[in-house]
Scaffold this motif. Structure first.
Motif, short mmCIF file in Angstrom:
data_model
loop_
_atom_site.label_atom_id
_atom_site.label_comp_id
_atom_site.label_asym_id
_atom_site.label_seq_id
_atom_site.Cartn_x
_atom_site.Cartn_y
_atom_site.Cartn_z
N THR A 101 0.84 -1.19 0.00
CA THR A 101 0.00 0.00 0.00
C THR A 101 0.87 1.24 0.00
OG1 THR A 101 -1.82 1.13 1.16
CG2 THR A 101 -0.15 0.06 2.53
N HIS A 140 -2.57 6.04 0.45
CA HIS A 140 -3.73 5.26 0.03
C HIS A 140 -4.77 5.18 1.14
CE1 HIS A 140 -1.47 2.83 -3.31
NE2 HIS A 140 -1.51 4.13 -3.54
N SER A 141 -5.99 4.88 0.76
CA SER A 141 -7.04 4.61 1.74
C SER A 141 -6.81 3.22 2.34
CB SER A 141 -8.41 4.67 1.08
OG SER A 141 -8.59 3.55 0.22
N ASP A 142 -7.65 2.85 3.30
CA ASP A 142 -7.54 1.53 3.93
C ASP A 142 -8.28 0.45 3.15
OD1 ASP A 142 -6.05 2.55 6.02
OD2 ASP A 142 -7.81 2.94 7.28
N GLN A 143 -8.79 0.78 1.97
CA GLN A 143 -9.63 -0.17 1.25
C GLN A 143 -8.91 -1.47 0.93
OE1 GLN A 143 -11.29 1.38 -2.38
NE2 GLN A 143 -12.79 -0.26 -2.57
N ILE A 186 -6.23 -2.70 2.40
CA ILE A 186 -5.90 -3.38 3.65
C ILE A 186 -7.11 -4.15 4.17
CG2 ILE A 186 -5.08 -3.09 6.02
CD1 ILE A 186 -3.00 -2.34 3.96
N ARG A 187 -8.26 -3.52 4.13
CA ARG A 187 -9.48 -4.20 4.61
C ARG A 187 -9.83 -5.40 3.73
NH1 ARG A 187 -12.37 -1.34 8.40
NH2 ARG A 187 -11.69 0.81 8.76
N ARG A 217 1.15 6.22 9.25
CA ARG A 217 0.38 5.25 8.45
C ARG A 217 0.52 3.84 9.03
NH1 ARG A 217 -3.65 3.52 5.52
NH2 ARG A 217 -3.18 2.55 3.54
N SER A 218 1.72 3.48 9.44
CA SER A 218 1.95 2.16 10.01
C SER A 218 1.15 1.98 11.30
CB SER A 218 3.44 1.97 10.28
OG SER A 218 3.69 0.73 10.91
N ASP A 260 -1.60 3.51 12.18
CA ASP A 260 -3.03 3.43 11.85
C ASP A 260 -3.41 2.04 11.35
OD1 ASP A 260 -3.34 6.07 12.55
OD2 ASP A 260 -3.24 6.83 10.49
N ILE A 261 -2.56 1.46 10.49
CA ILE A 261 -2.85 0.13 9.96
C ILE A 261 -2.80 -0.92 11.07
CG2 ILE A 261 -1.99 -1.70 8.44
CD1 ILE A 261 -1.11 0.51 6.50
N LEU A 263 -5.89 -0.78 13.08
CA LEU A 263 -7.00 -1.39 12.35
C LEU A 263 -6.94 -2.92 12.42
CD1 LEU A 263 -9.34 -1.29 10.22
CD2 LEU A 263 -7.56 -1.20 8.47
#
Length: 295
Positions: free
Chosen positions: A10, A14-17, A19-20, A88-89, A91-92, A95
């Protein structure tokens, strides 16, 4: 074969899309998710080794100053990227912790020339690389990630366009078959999901008996192979009517209510950028289905 490690690359913005989507696949099959965050490479320059001195170029002082300027811009860009990638890391990871998955998250800082090798190294240690909508819409990272993960790794890629229902337990699968090595590898890598599917349709476009290894009944050999593994297989031989093979397969996937298309990735090294263009055209012009590819 089972998918035990799924790789998701990613971008920093980028959005989390993606990743999800990858997390959903891992939860579905009990796989480990490996996430790598990569900033967009600076295509106009490369990371330069910093030594004790500045190399002198035959073109003189002007070239030396250009080298210095490039180096300073890289250092400035790097200093800006690091805090952003760390955020970013975190946040991921936050999640994924909430999803109770097995995962690891890391960042890479390759330049444009080294990104392909970084992607290949990670893809070789994964069973599957996911390419989601965010990467497909990234004109810089997208081609580099698809090329790096699909070529020279022997590992498959699952391309999931926006709006597609990603799954590693598809009920109906369309296999684009032509007896070439790339198609054989795609079937081998997808064997587990093909055997678990309710229906597998092997589709051949304009097949010719005794041509290209198809035998007297084109498709009968691969159907027998899959059947011996427990797959429920039918064979459809389709006329192209002058249409591109991809268009015929796409329409047949719609007609058969397929959940996924499995096919080989073709093209020489010089055609890699064209491959990405072909994939993106397929994604945006054809049915919204996951595309499982191997080379």
């Amino acid at each position: 074969m089972g998918f035990k490690t799924v790789l998701c690359l990613t971008g920093a913005d980028h959005s989390d899309q993606d990743i999800r989507t990858a997390a959903g696949l891992c939860a579905e099959v009990g796989a480990h998710l490996s996430v790598r965050i990569i900033p967009a490479p600076m295509l106009a320059m490369s990371y330069l080794p910093i030594g004790d001195g500045i190399p002198e170029w035959p073109t003189g002082r002007g070239q030396t100053m250009a080298t210095l300027n490039n180096r300073y811009r890289q250092i400035d860009r790097f200093s800006q990227d690091v805090p952003r990638l760390e955020r970013r890391s975190k946040d991921i990871q936050r999640l994924l912790r909430a999803m109770c998955l097995s995962y690891d998250v890391d960042t890479d800082y390759p330049d444009a020339t080294g990104l392909g090798e970084v992607v290949r190294q990670h893809a070789r240690c994964a069973d599957l690389t996911l390419v989601g909508p965010a990467l497909l819409n990234d004109s810089i990272l997208g081609p580099l990630v698809i090329n790096g993960s699909l070529f020279d790794t022997g590992k498959p890629v699952l391309i999931v366009p926006d709006g597609a229902e990603a799954t590693l337990w598809p009920r109906r699968v369309l296999v684009g078959w032509d007896s070439r090595l790339e198609a054989c590898r795609a079937v081998r890598e997808a064997l587990g999901l093909l055997c678990a599917a309710q229906e597998v349709c092997v589709a051949l476009v304009d097949p010719k008996a005794n041509y290209n290894g198809n035998g007297a009944e084109p498709g009968a050999d691969i159907a027998a192979y899959l059947t011996r593994h427990g797959a429920r297989v039918s064979v459809d031989r389709l006329p192209s009517g002058g249409k591109p093979v991809a268009a015929v397969l796409a329409q047949h996937a719609i007609d058969r209510s397929a959940d996924m298309i499995v096919m080989g990735a073709y093209g020489s090294r010089r055609l890699r950028e064209r491959l990405f263009g072909g994939v993106t055209r397929w994604i945006f012009e054809k049915p919204i289905l996951p595309l499982f590819m191997a080379r």
